[in-house]
Motif scaffolding. Structure first.
Motif, short mmCIF file in Angstrom:
data_model
loop_
_atom_site.label_atom_id
_atom_site.label_comp_id
_atom_site.label_asym_id
_atom_site.label_seq_id
_atom_site.Cartn_x
_atom_site.Cartn_y
_atom_site.Cartn_z
N ILE A 248 0.78 -0.65 0.07
CA ILE A 248 -0.32 -0.17 -0.13
C ILE A 248 0.50 1.43 0.02
N GLY A 249 0.29 2.29 -1.15
CA GLY A 249 1.50 3.73 -1.16
C GLY A 249 2.93 3.13 -1.81
N ASN A 250 2.28 1.92 -2.28
CA ASN A 250 4.26 1.90 -2.75
C ASN A 250 4.18 1.49 -4.86
N ARG A 251 3.63 2.48 -4.60
CA ARG A 251 3.00 2.60 -6.69
C ARG A 251 4.46 2.40 -6.93
N PHE A 252 5.53 3.68 -6.57
CA PHE A 252 6.49 4.04 -6.79
C PHE A 252 8.02 3.32 -5.91
N GLY A 253 8.16 2.41 -5.54
CA GLY A 253 8.66 1.93 -4.81
C GLY A 253 9.31 2.70 -3.85
N ILE A 254 9.28 3.86 -3.09
CA ILE A 254 9.40 4.52 -2.12
C ILE A 254 9.30 4.06 -0.32
N VAL A 255 8.50 3.23 -0.45
CA VAL A 255 7.18 2.71 0.93
C VAL A 255 8.70 1.44 1.22
N GLY A 256 9.66 2.58 2.56
CA GLY A 256 10.57 1.62 2.80
C GLY A 256 11.61 2.29 2.72
#
Length: 542
Positions: A248-256
């Motif tokens: 969730i919220g990771n469409r552009f691979g930024i989570v984490g």
């Protein structure tokens, strides 16, 4: 509305919403007190920087928490009501103006909000944390009864910096949020403990949460529906839960990504003979604030102009007094806590130092200064902000915890820019101390050798920046209101939303941003949002 996590961020949001028309359910993975089984859920798979959290010998202001050094890096997180304040020493400071700026020498820097926009929230956060005025630079001098002497240190190179400490109102120990929430009498607030959120479920569009899955260590499970969810589980758990819920919220691979902490190192030492001269200028200074005296710790930070000129990161150095075993104030503190067999020894140490006790009372009560201590030495520790690095990150491990969730896989990276900034600060301190007539420190071996590759740093258990705030979804996870990009009603609170983490301990900023978020949620409610959590079924055995 559901709040995931009962640490400073989550409890502050709940506190600000108390006695409103918004029904709030706070979900806490741990219990009311420290429970080893719950803490075991903090286990991580650490593949990043080799870390040794242990400090050099000597008794500093946090010596009674030395047992925390044995906890592996990134596992020093507290699953209980009150969160990180269960084990902190209360150290607080606000971020600097430069921390919010987009700096050409710090890629991916810059906050989407201005420092001045947080002034009101910071003042309210200071009240929550029982702090004095939010003044952390040389502007504090004019407010103090007995300010530090002007050493004529070059302000183009180094600037004075101060920290203050959050204390409980009724007793001399750091403020614990778990104790404070017990004083909250609000019919619209409910706290459910031993309830770990293991999955966030979205609708078919993936743009709205429909429910939260809960599990407990006794085998029970439940589901919760809420129109609005605030994820406030910390810099490791926030991205872990988003990733474990299908990204969730990771469409552009930024989570984490952009995982930051505060790399810490001991950079300078003064021996027993030098310590008194340093302690006269770098220690605690009292400011009378209302009915109490708030003490500020005096240290140094790199000037903003120097940071820009030399491409350095924001970092600061603070003194840590290394107390002698026969320090009478240490003995006095231990006297009431010791067993009968040790009381005579502690009492003798107090009674054999009447001059130091009398001088201490005069300094504390009249001059509003820190106590004179019997010292083995003084060291200066540094904390430095981190250059935003997308490869420093939290991902998911193939290993799982007892509830079936993937462990957080930690790959924390420290860049040469952090190391060089710390070395430069230490070198400038040494040169400026010599120029103004102060004793010369013994710098850390790696600084003396100019061996940046030999630097030894530890983390400070301040994970941040893993769900960073920004206007562009391609480089951030939440917007300026802390709402997850592309998700309706999902917000994140805590240090994970910091775009950069400064050198300052994070709690004051966490509480200020939580207050700002609560104001936004109240505003949304008044505009017609319905923030009413609905629990589908009570906890029951699987």
């Amino acid at each position: 509305m559901a709040i995931i996590g009962a640490g400073p961020a989550g409890l502050t949001v709940a506190r600000e919403l108390a006695n409103t028309k918004i029904r709030v359910l706070v979900l806490e993975s741990g219990g009311a007190g420290f429970e080893p089984r719950a803490q075991a859920l903090n286990q991580v798979d650490n593949i990043g920087e080799p870390i040794e959290r242990g400090t050099a010998p000597g008794r500093g202001y946090a010596d009674e928490l030395s047992w925390l050094n044995d906890i592996p890096a990134f596992e020093l997180r507290n699953r209980l009501v009150g969160g990180s304040t269960h084990t902190w020493v209360g150290k607080c400071a606000a971020f600097d103006e430069i921390d919010f700026a987009e700096r050409h020498w710090v890629p991916d820097s810059g906050w989407p909000i201005a420092r001045e926009s947080l002034s009101g929230a910071l003042d309210r956060a200071a009240v929550v944390l029982n702090l004095g005025p939010n003044v952390y630079d040389e502007g504090l001098y004019s407010l103090l009864r007995s300010p530090p002497a002007d050493l004529r240190i070059n302000r183009e190179l180094l600037r004075p910096f101060f920290w203050q400490f959050s204390h409980a109102r009724e007793r001399a120990e750091p403020l614990r949020f778990g104790d404070e929430i017990g004083k909250l009498d609000a019919p619209n607030i409910e706290i459910l403990t031993n309830a770990t959120v293991t999955h966030l479920n979205t609708d078919e569009t993936g743009q709205r949460l429909v429910s939260l899955d809960l599990r407990s260590l006794d085998g029970s499970h439940a589901s919760v529906r809420a129109d609005v969810v605030v994820l406030s589980a910390g810099g490791i758990e926030n991205p872990r839960l988003l990733l474990a819920s299908g990204g969730i919220g990771n469409r552009f691979g930024i989570v984490g990504r952009y995982l930051a902490d505060h790399p810490r190192a001991v950079v300078a030492r003064f021996d027993k003979e030098q310590a008194a001269a340093i302690a006269r200028h770098f220690g605690f200074y009292g400011l009378e604030s209302g009915y109490r005296t708030q003490f500020y710790l005096h240290g140094l930070t790199l000037s903003p102009r120097l940071q820009e000129r030399e491409g350095l990161l924001n970092c600061a150095a603070y003194p840590v007094q290394e107390l002698a075993e026969d320090d009478p104030w240490l003995a006095l503190r231990r006297l009431g806590r010791s067993r009968a067999g040790n009381r005579m020894r502690h009492a003798w140490r107090v009674l054999s130092s009447p001059g130091l006790i009398a001088a201490g009372l005069h300094r504390r009560l009249v001059l509003k200064r820190g106590l004179p201590r019997r010292l083995e030495g003084i060291r200066f520790d540094t904390m430095v902000e981190q250059r935003p690095d997308p490869e420093s990150r939290v991902t998911l491990s193939a290993r799982r915890d007892r509830l079936g969730m993937p462990l957080a896989r930690i790959n924390w990276k420290i860049s040469i820019q952090e190391i060089a900034s710390v070395a430069r600060l230490a070198e400038l301190m040494s040169a400026e101390f010599q120029r103004v007539g102060l004793p010369q420190p013994r710098l850390a071996d790696w600084i003396q050798r100019n061996d940046l590759g030999g630097a030894a740093f530890s983390d400070m258990a301040h994970p941040a920046c893993t769900t960073r705030m920004g206007r562009d979804p391609a480089t951030s996870v939440v917007d300026e209101n802390a709402r997850v990009h592309g998700m309706e009603g999902l917000y994140i609170a805590g240090s994970s939303v910091f775009p950069t983490a400064s050198h300052a301990n994070p709690t004051l900023m966490i509480v200020a941003l939580a207050i700002r978020l609560a104001d936004h949620l109240k505003d949304q409610f008044e505009k017609g949002s319905h923030l009413r959590p609905k629990r589908e079924r009570l906890l029951r055995p699987v």
